[in-house]
Write a protein that holds these residues in place. Structure first.
Motif, PDB file in Angstrom:
ATOM      1  N   GLU A   1      18.308  20.856  -3.879  1.00  0.00           N
ATOM      2  CA  GLU A   1      18.542  19.955  -5.430  1.00  0.00           C
ATOM      3  C   GLU A   1      17.270  19.270  -5.511  1.00  0.00           C
ATOM      4  N   ASP A   2      17.119  19.097  -6.813  1.00  0.00           N
ATOM      5  CA  ASP A   2      16.535  18.146  -6.792  1.00  0.00           C
ATOM      6  C   ASP A   2      16.537  16.467  -5.958  1.00  0.00           C
ATOM      7  N   VAL A   3      15.875  15.693  -5.294  1.00  0.00           N
ATOM      8  CA  VAL A   3      15.409  14.188  -5.094  1.00  0.00           C
ATOM      9  C   VAL A   3      15.336  13.622  -5.086  1.00  0.00           C
ATOM     10  N   MET A   4      15.000  12.662  -5.323  1.00  0.00           N
ATOM     11  CA  MET A   4      13.911  11.202  -5.633  1.00  0.00           C
ATOM     12  C   MET A   4      13.664  10.806  -4.054  1.00  0.00           C
ATOM     13  N   GLY A   5      11.490  10.711  -3.936  1.00  0.00           N
ATOM     14  CA  GLY A   5      11.791  10.241  -2.577  1.00  0.00           C
ATOM     15  C   GLY A   5      10.302   9.802  -2.612  1.00  0.00           C
ATOM     16  N   ASN A   6      10.061   9.491  -1.112  1.00  0.00           N
ATOM     17  CA  ASN A   6       8.535   8.704  -1.228  1.00  0.00           C
ATOM     18  C   ASN A   6       7.582   8.806  -1.357  1.00  0.00           C
ATOM     19  N   THR A   7       6.433   9.087  -2.348  1.00  0.00           N
ATOM     20  CA  THR A   7       5.273   9.396  -1.100  1.00  0.00           C
ATOM     21  C   THR A   7       4.040   8.295  -0.882  1.00  0.00           C
ATOM     22  N   ASN A   8       3.416   8.516   0.301  1.00  0.00           N
ATOM     23  CA  ASN A   8       3.002   7.226   0.561  1.00  0.00           C
ATOM     24  C   ASN A   8       1.327   8.097   0.716  1.00  0.00           C
ATOM     25  N   LYS A   9       0.563   6.753   0.369  1.00  0.00           N
ATOM     26  CA  LYS A   9      -1.073   7.070   1.066  1.00  0.00           C
ATOM     27  C   LYS A   9      -2.111   5.769   1.491  1.00  0.00           C
ATOM     28  N   GLY A  10      -2.859   6.122   2.036  1.00  0.00           N
ATOM     29  CA  GLY A  10      -3.529   4.683   2.529  1.00  0.00           C
ATOM     30  C   GLY A  10      -4.685   4.949   3.051  1.00  0.00           C
ATOM     31  N   SER A  11      -5.019   4.097   3.566  1.00  0.00           N
ATOM     32  CA  SER A  11      -6.229   3.316   4.443  1.00  0.00           C
ATOM     33  C   SER A  11      -6.304   2.818   5.435  1.00  0.00           C
TER      34      SER A  11
ATOM     35  N   THR B   1      -9.103  -4.061   7.813  1.00  0.00           N
ATOM     36  CA  THR B   1      -8.534  -3.158   6.186  1.00  0.00           C
ATOM     37  C   THR B   1      -7.718  -2.315   6.626  1.00  0.00           C
ATOM     38  N   ARG B   2      -6.300  -2.434   5.914  1.00  0.00           N
ATOM     39  CA  ARG B   2      -5.622  -1.471   5.190  1.00  0.00           C
ATOM     40  C   ARG B   2      -5.310  -1.648   4.033  1.00  0.00           C
ATOM     41  N   GLU B   3      -5.036  -0.891   3.154  1.00  0.00           N
ATOM     42  CA  GLU B   3      -3.921  -0.572   1.921  1.00  0.00           C
ATOM     43  C   GLU B   3      -3.039   0.752   1.559  1.00  0.00           C
ATOM     44  N   GLU B   4      -2.048   0.638   1.166  1.00  0.00           N
ATOM     45  CA  GLU B   4      -0.957   0.857   1.248  1.00  0.00           C
ATOM     46  C   GLU B   4      -0.427   1.360   0.028  1.00  0.00           C
ATOM     47  N   SER B   5       0.511   3.133  -0.228  1.00  0.00           N
ATOM     48  CA  SER B   5       0.661   2.533  -1.856  1.00  0.00           C
ATOM     49  C   SER B   5       1.543   3.706  -1.710  1.00  0.00           C
ATOM     50  N   GLN B   6       2.403   3.538  -2.586  1.00  0.00           N
ATOM     51  CA  GLN B   6       4.076   4.821  -2.472  1.00  0.00           C
ATOM     52  C   GLN B   6       3.999   4.307  -4.051  1.00  0.00           C
ATOM     53  N   VAL B   7       4.671   5.891  -4.506  1.00  0.00           N
ATOM     54  CA  VAL B   7       5.301   6.237  -5.586  1.00  0.00           C
ATOM     55  C   VAL B   7       6.512   6.887  -4.941  1.00  0.00           C
TER      56      VAL B   7
ATOM     57  N   LEU C   1       9.546  -1.895 -10.373  1.00  0.00           N
ATOM     58  CA  LEU C   1      10.318  -1.870 -10.906  1.00  0.00           C
ATOM     59  C   LEU C   1      10.978   0.096  -9.997  1.00  0.00           C
ATOM     60  N   ASP C   2      10.022   0.222 -11.182  1.00  0.00           N
ATOM     61  CA  ASP C   2       9.824   2.209 -10.845  1.00  0.00           C
ATOM     62  C   ASP C   2       9.784   2.740  -9.693  1.00  0.00           C
ATOM     63  N   GLY C   3       9.724   1.592  -8.100  1.00  0.00           N
ATOM     64  CA  GLY C   3      10.060   2.181  -6.842  1.00  0.00           C
ATOM     65  C   GLY C   3       9.048   2.450  -6.348  1.00  0.00           C
ATOM     66  N   SER C   4       7.646   1.826  -7.420  1.00  0.00           N
ATOM     67  CA  SER C   4       6.161   1.495  -6.292  1.00  0.00           C
ATOM     68  C   SER C   4       6.108   0.564  -6.377  1.00  0.00           C
ATOM     69  N   SER C   5       5.130   0.778  -5.214  1.00  0.00           N
ATOM     70  CA  SER C   5       4.424  -0.350  -4.799  1.00  0.00           C
ATOM     71  C   SER C   5       2.921  -0.295  -4.101  1.00  0.00           C
ATOM     72  N   GLN C   6       2.495  -1.487  -3.603  1.00  0.00           N
ATOM     73  CA  GLN C   6       0.816  -1.060  -3.393  1.00  0.00           C
ATOM     74  C   GLN C   6       0.620  -2.637  -2.417  1.00  0.00           C
ATOM     75  N   TRP C   7       0.021  -2.506  -1.117  1.00  0.00           N
ATOM     76  CA  TRP C   7      -0.524  -3.762  -0.656  1.00  0.00           C
ATOM     77  C   TRP C   7      -1.468  -3.220   0.203  1.00  0.00           C
ATOM     78  N   SER C   8      -2.201  -4.603   0.382  1.00  0.00           N
ATOM     79  CA  SER C   8      -3.828  -4.139   1.418  1.00  0.00           C
ATOM     80  C   SER C   8      -3.806  -5.790   2.234  1.00  0.00           C
ATOM     81  N   TYR C   9      -4.303  -5.986   3.089  1.00  0.00           N
ATOM     82  CA  TYR C   9      -5.172  -7.198   3.151  1.00  0.00           C
ATOM     83  C   TYR C   9      -6.464  -6.309   4.320  1.00  0.00           C
TER      84      TYR C   9
END
Length: 196
Positions: free
Chosen positions: A122-132, A98-104, A83-91
């Motif tokens: 100004e301060d804005v909310m944005g997505n940061t992403n990392k994965g492999s 393989t692949r995995e990825e997450s964002q906050v 609900l806070d906008g973060s997510s993670q998925w993998s397969y």
């Protein structure tokens, strides 16, 4: 004398004509007798149509395989959304890919333009992403790729990625000029004006 008789006859005839009024009687008609027509109830039968006979289309066999990688299957998979906008998925697949990825969500500096084109930060909310990701090429070479994407941009890392050459050289130094600055000559000074 003949004239007198003719005149008398005419006078009698004229008197008879002026007093004669024919009596008009309207004709009488008997009412017509029509017999009521007899209609038989109509009989309708639904039309019958024969089903059209279309020949089945004939397709030639495709010259390619429908699924090039039919023997590769998914061995594991996950997907989580918060609900806070973060997510993670993998397969992971049966071919060891393989692949995995997450964002906050992250607060970062963003540029906003007003109606006059003036930019403000100004301060804005944005997505940061990392994965492999990991995979094996058809030649058997193994690849691993990791990445981070945030307000500093997309930053991939991997042994297979090209590296820019590093140039080692000394920066040129500007020459130093040694000289004396000219001094303005001293002029004699004399006060002038009222009281001197």
């Amino acid at each position: 004398m003949k004239l007198f008789i003719i005149a008398a006859v005419l006078a009698v005839a004229a008197a008879a004509t002026s007093s004669y009024k024919p009596e008009y009687k309207p004709p009488t008609y008997s009412a017509p007798a029509y017999s009521k027509p007899a209609y038989s109830a109509p009989t309708y039968s639904a039309p019958t149509y024969s089903a059209p006979a279309y020949p089945a289309p004939a397709y030639s066999a495709p010259a390619y395989k429908d699924n090039k990688y039919a023997d590769i299957t998914i061995t594991s998979q996950s997907d989580e959304r918060n609900l806070d906008g973060s997510s993670q998925w993998s397969y992971a697949q049966s071919d060891y890919t393989t692949r995995e990825e997450s964002q906050v969500q992250k607060k970062m500096q963003g540029v906003k333009y007003d109606s006059y084109g003036k930019a403000t930060y100004e301060d804005v909310m944005g997505n940061t992403n990392k994965g492999s990701s990991y995979w094996v090429s058809p030649e058997g070479r193994k690849f691993t790729l990791t990445w981070v994407a945030d307000d500093a941009g997309f930053q991939p890392k991997g042994d297979h990625l090209p590296v820019a050459p590093v140039h080692v050289y000394e920066l040129p130094v500007a020459p130093v000029h040694e000289y004396e600055l000219p001094v303005a000559p001293a002029l004699p000074y004399k006060r002038t004006g009222a009281g001197y």
